[in-house]
Design an enzyme around this catalytic site. Structure first.
Site, PDB file in Angstrom:
ATOM      1  CE1 TYR A 296      36.598  42.766  35.275  1.00  0.00           C
ATOM      2  CE2 TYR A 296      35.492  41.677  37.109  1.00  0.00           C
ATOM      3  CZ  TYR A 296      36.098  42.802  36.564  1.00  0.00           C
ATOM      4  OH  TYR A 296      36.204  43.949  37.306  1.00  0.00           O
TER       5      TYR A 296
ATOM      6  CG  ASP B 232      39.321  34.258  38.803  1.00  0.00           C
ATOM      7  OD1 ASP B 232      38.707  34.032  39.862  1.00  0.00           O
ATOM      8  OD2 ASP B 232      39.402  35.382  38.277  1.00  0.00           O
TER       9      ASP B 232
ATOM     10  CE  LYS C 288      32.129  37.510  41.948  1.00  0.00           C
ATOM     11  NZ  LYS C 288      31.367  38.665  41.530  1.00  0.00           N
TER      12      LYS C 288
HETATM   13  N1  PLP Z   1      37.467  36.944  39.132  1.00  0.00           N
HETATM   14  C1  PLP Z   1      36.226  36.616  38.748  1.00  0.00           C
HETATM   15  C2  PLP Z   1      35.997  35.299  38.087  1.00  0.00           C
HETATM   16  C3  PLP Z   1      35.162  37.488  38.973  1.00  0.00           C
HETATM   17  O1  PLP Z   1      33.918  37.166  38.570  1.00  0.00           O
HETATM   18  C4  PLP Z   1      35.415  38.714  39.622  1.00  0.00           C
HETATM   19  C5  PLP Z   1      34.320  39.674  39.867  1.00  0.00           C
HETATM   20  O2  PLP Z   1      33.216  39.540  39.410  1.00  0.00           O
HETATM   21  C6  PLP Z   1      36.724  39.016  40.002  1.00  0.00           C
HETATM   22  C7  PLP Z   1      37.728  38.110  39.752  1.00  0.00           C
HETATM   23  C8  PLP Z   1      37.024  40.305  40.691  1.00  0.00           C
HETATM   24  O3  PLP Z   1      36.528  40.273  41.986  1.00  0.00           O
HETATM   25  P1  PLP Z   1      36.203  41.623  42.785  1.00  0.00           P
HETATM   26  O4  PLP Z   1      35.049  42.268  42.109  1.00  0.00           O
HETATM   27  O5  PLP Z   1      35.935  41.141  44.183  1.00  0.00           O
HETATM   28  O6  PLP Z   1      37.438  42.468  42.725  1.00  0.00           O
END
Ligand code: PLP
Length: 407
Positions: free
Chosen positions: A120, A215, A243
């Site tokens: 994700y 990511d 985060k």
């Molecule tokens: N990338 C990863 C690996 C994530 O776990 C998340 C959210 O859980 C995101 C991107 C998206 O982040 P946000 O919820 O701050 O938009």
């Protein structure tokens, strides 16, 4: 996820948190193993974080102009992540991943992106394709509203499926702008890379001129001071952070090789901007949180993670229920119904109904877990060995009760 759609029932409304504990509006206390989906590595309401935000608050909430603290935070990030030579602060992980992909496209002049099933990267159109997390449990891998033409530019492979990745890169490498990957996926539950999957990915993307984007919105500052890239000793071209970076306030970042980042406006032509980017309160919370993350702190998180894994494995064994516990540092998932999970297909083969029973048993025992089989549990610096004992004791009771009632 917050709606508990994967497990059923009504989520508690939270009134306050302190350390490793949450209290809901009915006054019921829980030991929190969600930690705001990984963000609260210092625990809730950490005094140093509160003090830093309080001091920033007195100076004003936002200026839409550069501040010294932004630069201080950027220095801290580049010190811990040597592959990040330049970075841009944004407000969410979604924005970071979306912007990193746009930058990779602008840099390479190519359109396609390769991602992995069950990973994700936020909810931007092109990345909401066989994504994990909430989209996974909603059973809407391709969300309505995502144009087919946009989704069509996203190629998907199973994580850890090297032959497929190799074939895609060899056949279409010259059209692929970026490979985007959670180096240790946590959005289909925790699924560590097998063998040298990440190293081979690094080597082959380099050979085809494809931008490798890690990511690390979850793994950054979580799996060690320099994230998964330090743990696996791999330098991605671009990295997304979020985060923990914001210490519980909205903040994220993307950054990496200076020659790629120089294509970003205002130095280059790839547009990106955000009114609240680098918000001073979020930067203050981030600086205070990251400042707590010493090598010793990571040692403590690792030890708690190992204790939780051993305890849960023992509880699982004693109950006779098939399953496994997969862990990287202080994030872990108890998968029910499979001996191991190496990719999205195997994660989906787990027993969701059984997980829902387990989940509700744990909540009854005041253990607050992520409400889905496809998420990670997180530990924080506020957790103690006693909290982990509580988790294990509850898991043991619940699993034995399920076994006794018949699966
Ligand atoms: N990338 C990863 C690996 C994530 O776990 C998340 C959210 O859980 C995101 C991107 C998206 O982040 P946000 O919820 O701050 O938009």
């Amino acid at each position: 996820m917050r709606a508990w759609r994967a497990v059923g029932g009504t989520p508690p409304f939270i009134q306050r948190g302190r350390g490793a504990e949450l209290v809901d509006v009915d006054g019921k206390a829980y030991v929190d193993f969600v930690c705001s989906w990984g963000a609260m590595v210092a625990g809730h309401a950490h005094p140093r974080v509160l003090r830093a935000v309080g001091e920033a608050l007195k100076r004003g909430t936002h200026f839409g102009a550069p501040t010294a603290q932004e630069v201080e935070l950027a220095r801290e990030v580049t010190r811990r992540f040597p592959a990040i030579e330049k970075l841009r602060l944004v407000s969410s992980g979604t924005e970071a991943a979306m912007s990193a992909v746009r930058l990779a496209r602008g840099f390479t002049g190519r359109d396609k992106v390769l991602k992995f099933a069950g990973c994700y990267h936020g909810h931007s159109d092109g990345l909401l394709v066989r994504a994990g997390s909430g989209s996974l449990t909603f059973g809407v891998p391709d969300s309505p509203g995502v144009p087919t033409a946009v989704a069509g530019l996203t190629l998907v492979a199973e994580f850890n499926d090297w032959p497929r990745v190799q074939a895609l890169l060899c056949e279409q490498g010259s059209e692929i702008a970026a490979v985007l990957v959670e180096p240790v996926p946590a959005n289909m539950g925790v699924v560590p890379p097998v063998g040298d999957f990440l190293g081979r990915l690094r080597e082959l993307t380099h050979r085809h001129g494809v931008v490798l984007i890690f990511d690390e919105v979850i793994t950054g500052f979580r799996l060690g001071s320099g994230g998964a890239q330090q743990r696996f000793d791999i330098s991605p071209d671009l990295t997304c952070l979020g985060k923990i970076l914001g210490g519980g306030l909205p903040l994220a970042a993307f950054g990496g090789r200076a020659d790629i980042m120089s294509h970003l406006a205002p130095d280059g032509g790839v547009y990106q901007a955000g009114t609240l980017s680098g918000n001073p309160l979020a930067v203050a919370a981030g600086l205070a949180t990251v400042g707590l993350l010493s090598e010793r702190a990571y040692g403590e998180l690792e030890a708690l993670g190992a204790q939780a894994q051993e305890g849960l494995e023992r509880a699982l064994r004693d109950s006779g229920i098939p399953g496994c516990v997969q862990r990287a540092g202080s994030m872990l998932t108890l998968f029910l119904g499979r001996p191991s999970v190496r990719n999205f297909a195997e994660a989906r083969a787990c027993d969701g109904a059984l997980f829902a029973r387990y989940f509700h048993g744990m909540v009854e025992r005041q253990i607050y877990l992520p409400p889905s089989q496809f998420e990670a549990m997180f530990l924080s610096l506020a957790h103690t060995s006693d909290h982990v004992d509580q988790l294990v004791r509850a898991a043991r009771e619940v699993l034995l009760a399920i076994a006794k009632a018949g699966q």
